[in-house]
Design a protein around this motif. Structure first.
Motif, PDB file in Angstrom:
ATOM      1  N   THR A 117      44.310  40.433  38.937  1.00 38.05           N
ATOM      2  CA  THR A 117      44.225  40.391  40.401  1.00 38.05           C
ATOM      3  C   THR A 117      43.169  41.392  40.897  1.00 38.05           C
ATOM      4  N   ALA A 118      43.226  42.609  40.372  1.00 39.35           N
ATOM      5  CA  ALA A 118      42.243  43.620  40.784  1.00 39.35           C
ATOM      6  C   ALA A 118      40.828  43.175  40.400  1.00 39.35           C
ATOM      7  N   HIS A 119      40.696  42.590  39.212  1.00 38.50           N
ATOM      8  CA  HIS A 119      39.389  42.087  38.767  1.00 38.50           C
ATOM      9  C   HIS A 119      38.871  41.060  39.780  1.00 38.50           C
ATOM     10  N   GLY A 120      39.765  40.175  40.216  1.00 43.63           N
ATOM     11  CA  GLY A 120      39.388  39.161  41.206  1.00 43.63           C
ATOM     12  C   GLY A 120      39.020  39.763  42.552  1.00 43.63           C
ATOM     13  N   LEU A 121      39.510  40.967  42.810  1.00 44.69           N
ATOM     14  CA  LEU A 121      39.214  41.628  44.087  1.00 44.69           C
ATOM     15  C   LEU A 121      38.025  42.579  43.963  1.00 44.69           C
ATOM     16  N   ALA A 161      41.673  49.709  31.131  1.00 44.82           N
ATOM     17  CA  ALA A 161      41.813  48.328  30.641  1.00 44.82           C
ATOM     18  C   ALA A 161      40.446  47.770  30.277  1.00 44.82           C
ATOM     19  N   ASP A 162      40.412  46.965  29.203  1.00 41.99           N
ATOM     20  CA  ASP A 162      39.192  46.238  28.839  1.00 41.99           C
ATOM     21  C   ASP A 162      39.143  44.983  29.724  1.00 41.99           C
ATOM     22  N   LEU A 163      38.314  45.030  30.770  1.00 45.48           N
ATOM     23  CA  LEU A 163      38.325  43.938  31.749  1.00 45.48           C
ATOM     24  C   LEU A 163      37.895  42.598  31.159  1.00 45.48           C
ATOM     25  N   SER A 164      37.181  42.631  30.020  1.00 44.51           N
ATOM     26  CA  SER A 164      36.780  41.355  29.422  1.00 44.51           C
ATOM     27  C   SER A 164      38.010  40.584  28.924  1.00 44.51           C
ATOM     28  N   ARG A 165      39.128  41.308  28.719  1.00 43.46           N
ATOM     29  CA  ARG A 165      40.375  40.671  28.283  1.00 43.46           C
ATOM     30  C   ARG A 165      41.240  40.239  29.457  1.00 43.46           C
ATOM     31  N   TYR A 166      40.812  40.579  30.669  1.00 42.52           N
ATOM     32  CA  TYR A 166      41.605  40.286  31.866  1.00 42.52           C
ATOM     33  C   TYR A 166      40.722  39.575  32.886  1.00 42.52           C
ATOM     34  N   PRO A 167      40.461  38.296  32.656  1.00 40.02           N
ATOM     35  CA  PRO A 167      39.551  37.583  33.551  1.00 40.02           C
ATOM     36  C   PRO A 167      40.045  37.577  34.996  1.00 40.02           C
ATOM     37  N   ALA A 168      39.080  37.684  35.907  1.00 44.37           N
ATOM     38  CA  ALA A 168      39.424  37.702  37.331  1.00 44.37           C
ATOM     39  C   ALA A 168      40.150  36.428  37.695  1.00 44.37           C
ATOM     40  N   HIS A 169      41.209  36.571  38.461  1.00 45.80           N
ATOM     41  CA  HIS A 169      41.828  35.357  39.003  1.00 45.80           C
ATOM     42  C   HIS A 169      42.366  35.623  40.399  1.00 45.80           C
ATOM     43  N   GLY A 170      42.548  34.544  41.125  1.00 47.21           N
ATOM     44  CA  GLY A 170      43.074  34.660  42.471  1.00 47.21           C
ATOM     45  C   GLY A 170      44.460  34.053  42.569  1.00 47.21           C
ATOM     46  N   GLN A 171      45.105  33.826  41.391  1.00 47.24           N
ATOM     47  CA  GLN A 171      46.458  33.256  41.405  1.00 47.24           C
ATOM     48  C   GLN A 171      47.415  34.255  42.002  1.00 47.24           C
TER      49      GLN A 171
END
Ligand SMILES: CC(C)(COP(=O)(O)OP(=O)(O)OC[C@H]1O[C@@H](n2cnc3c(N)ncnc32)[C@H](O)[C@@H]1OP(=O)(O)O)[C@@H](O)C(=O)NCCC(=O)NCCS
Length: 187
Positions: A117-121, A161-171
């Motif tokens: 969620t943060a990645h998506g933001l 966190a390794d952001l490459s493992r946590y793709p951005a999402h808006g779910q």
């Protein structure tokens, strides 16, 4: 001969379905704060009777609820995220009710929802201060330790966190199914 479920014969009902989502309703927010109080005040005794702080004014609360007949029934997990400075997001107050730990990857899914969620933001970095006993848990979830610190008098690791493992999402929600226990025959 009767059929029972391995490991759960004498235990209370454990749900198999959970939803993890951004807390929006008054019921979800009340359950989120009640769970935080239960874990961080009563169980861990880090705070006397209220763990809320200034971050709550801007943080996004995320909850895990166990479901009955497909409907959220009880809040059993919590975490919050906040935008600390441009690009930098932080997570805190990760908690899973003691009866639901190590059952269905609820903690891992809360972390996934928090970081994605943060990645998506717009997060370019996501950090958390992690209690020492949970460092291995976070490492397995693709976080690295940046060093140690003390928070509320307890040893913590500053972790990223390794952001490459946590793709951005808006779910705003995901569903989790706890693996079913295996059926076995008993005499
Ligand atoms: C830490 C906590 C959130 C973990 O939640 P959880 O729902 O039990 O974790 P999960 O079920 O998602 O665990 C995922 C995996 O990590 C393992 N794991 C869980 N906690 C662990 C720990 N502290 N150390 C190492 N591994 C751990 C689980 O066994 C599981 O392994 P598997 O994939 O091989 O089955 C929970 O124990 C908790 O709320 N503790 C009290 C509050 C707290 O410490 N908060 C964190 C402050 S930093």
């Amino acid at each position: 001969m009767s059929t029972t479920l391995e490991g759960v014969e004498d235990r209370h009902f454990i749900p198999t379905e959970y939803v993890v989502r951004l807390a929006r309703t008054p019921w979800e927010r009340a359950g989120y704060h009640a769970l935080r109080r239960e874990i961080f005040c009563t169980e861990q005794k880090i705070f006397a009777d209220d763990d809320r702080d200034a971050i709550d004014a801007t943080a996004i609360p995320i909850i895990a609820a166990c479901c009955m007949a497909g409907m959220p029934d009880r809040i059993v997990g919590a975490v919050r995220i906040h935008n600390a400075e441009p690009g930098l997001w932080r997570g805190s107050r990760l908690a899973v009710h003691a009866d639901h730990r190590k059952l269905g990857r609820i903690g891992a899914e809360l972390i996934r929802m928090a970081v994605c969620t943060a990645h998506g933001l717009g997060a370019t970095r996501f950090l958390a201060q992690v209690q020492e006993q949970n460092v291995l848990f976070f490492r397995r979830l693709h976080w690295k330790s940046l060093g140690t610190s003390f928070l509320h008098g307890l040893p913590h690791h500053d972790m990223q966190a390794d952001l490459s493992r946590y793709p951005a999402h808006g779910q705003d929600q995901t569903w989790l199914l706890r693996p079913q226990p295996r059926a076995r025959q008993v005499a």
